[in-house]
Design a protein around this motif. Structure first.
Motif, PDB file in Angstrom:
ATOM      1  N   ASN A   4      -4.862  11.578 -32.425  1.00 36.50           N
ATOM      2  CA  ASN A   4      -5.488  10.754 -31.392  1.00 36.50           C
ATOM      3  C   ASN A   4      -5.519  11.486 -30.042  1.00 36.50           C
ATOM      4  O   ASN A   4      -4.495  11.983 -29.569  1.00 36.50           O
ATOM      5  CB  ASN A   4      -4.722   9.444 -31.209  1.00 36.50           C
ATOM      6  CG  ASN A   4      -4.703   8.611 -32.466  1.00 36.50           C
ATOM      7  OD1 ASN A   4      -5.388   8.912 -33.438  1.00 36.50           O
ATOM      8  ND2 ASN A   4      -3.902   7.550 -32.464  1.00 36.50           N
ATOM      9  N   ASN A  47     -10.025   5.994 -28.239  1.00 38.24           N
ATOM     10  CA  ASN A  47      -9.355   7.011 -29.045  1.00 38.24           C
ATOM     11  C   ASN A  47      -7.999   7.447 -28.483  1.00 38.24           C
ATOM     12  O   ASN A  47      -7.090   7.774 -29.248  1.00 38.24           O
ATOM     13  CB  ASN A  47     -10.268   8.231 -29.194  1.00 38.24           C
ATOM     14  CG  ASN A  47      -9.645   9.349 -30.007  1.00 38.24           C
ATOM     15  OD1 ASN A  47      -9.225  10.367 -29.470  1.00 38.24           O
ATOM     16  ND2 ASN A  47      -9.567   9.153 -31.322  1.00 38.24           N
ATOM     17  N   ALA A  96      -5.498   4.398 -32.567  1.00 33.64           N
ATOM     18  CA  ALA A  96      -6.897   4.579 -32.177  1.00 33.64           C
ATOM     19  C   ALA A  96      -7.801   3.572 -32.884  1.00 33.64           C
ATOM     20  O   ALA A  96      -7.588   3.252 -34.048  1.00 33.64           O
ATOM     21  CB  ALA A  96      -7.346   6.002 -32.497  1.00 33.64           C
TER      22      ALA A  96
END
Length: 318
Positions: A135, A176, A181
């Motif tokens: 992420n 994100n 995420a």
């Protein structure tokens, strides 16, 4: 005002895509090689080629560069939904790079330059894609590169394009850069962004004659390069998914949060880039300095990687 409107449009575009991805089950399922543990929407990075298209419609980037980025994005998006063989991906990358060559006037340069830049671009696109594993890492690193390019006087005319791409990073980052995420970039995002950054790197070097700007992307290059070498040494297939990048060791085996590792990578690269900008402004960014800087980065990376692997092995034994 136009940037505020674009920001709102990008946010709306992303939210609409999430509805579509959810409806058509465009998801990323975790497996033994993944760094995530839950099902996540794939392809949120579609915002990057959308931003390029918006920049083109506003007259900030040529149609050739736009077509190059959108082409690899389309093929990559298909690959995200239904895996393709290497051939269509390779062909799309090659066509995209040829278009970029035309846009930058590279066919007017010495003929030997073309294969060198071609292989560097192909390598870079794959490196960037390999590094998209946790992420935040792709979008934060991309934002760092875009910000660094924006600080160069030579890129003043390209500032609107860079701002638009930065806005797309900001919107994608909302979904994100999280502990959990909502979406991943997917190949559509990582490969299209890699093609854009590769284009901008070549453009900047051609305009300035300063090869030292390659160091703007050195952290990714070093991690991916050394990891590939280590995998080849172990006789592993470098195109198969794996968890042997340093950032993966930190996030998976040592348990550091994805966001901390991503911020670390982007932050260290940003500090290096600030130093590069300072050295260039002072007229000190010579080839010996560039090579010394690169050697320092490689040796530091190797030292950290060895220590991390030793710590992982010790934990397994105990």
């Amino acid at each position: 005002m136009i940037y505020i409107i674009l920001l709102i449009l990008f946010l709306g575009f992303e939210l609409v895509y999430f509805k579509i991805a959810d409806h058509f089950n465009i998801i990323d399922k975790p497996n033994s090689r993944s760094s995530h543990t839950s099902i996540t929407l794939r392809g949120g990075g579609i915002i990057f080629p959308a931003a390029i298209l918006a920049a083109c419609l506003l007259g900030h980037v040529s149609w050739m560069v736009t077509f190059a980025v959108v082409l690899v994005a389309i093929v990559s998006f298909i690959d995200d939904i239904k895996p393709l063989s290497q051939l269509p991906r390779f062909i799309s990358h090659t066509i995209a790079i040829i278009l970029i060559f035309y846009d930058l006037g590279l066919f007017m340069q010495a003929i030997w330059i073309l294969p060198v830049i071609y292989f560097l671009m192909i390598g870079w696109v794959n490196v960037f894609n390999f590094m998209d594993g946790i992420n935040g890492i792709t979008v934060l690193y991309s934002f760092t590169a875009i910000l660094s390019f924006a600080f160069l006087d030579i890129n003043k005319d390209s500032l609107p394009l860079l701002i638009i791409m930065a806005l797309s990073c900001g919107v994608f980052g909302i979904f994100n850069v999280r502990k959990k995420a909502k979406t991943f970039a997917g190949d559509v995002g990582s490969i299209s962004m890699a093609m854009f950054l590769g284009f901008f790197m070549v453009k900047t070097i051609l305009a300035t004659g300063q090869i030292g700007y390659l160091l703007f992307l050195s952290i990714y290059g070093i991690d991916a390069g050394i990891t590939i070498f280590a995998r080849i040494k172990k006789k592993e297939n470098i195109f198969e998914p794996h968890r042997s990048h340093l950032y993966q060791y930190l996030a998976n085996e040592l348990g550091y949060s994805h966001i901390k590792v991503s911020v670390l990578y982007a932050g260290i690269q940003l500090l290096f880039n600030i130093l590069i900008l300072f050295l260039q402004k002072a007229g000190e960014l010579s080839l010996p300095i560039i090579l010394s800087f690169l050697a320092f980065q490689i040796l530091t990376y190797l030292w950290i990687r060895i220590r991390v692997i030793q710590k992982i092995n010790s934990a397994k034994i105990s």
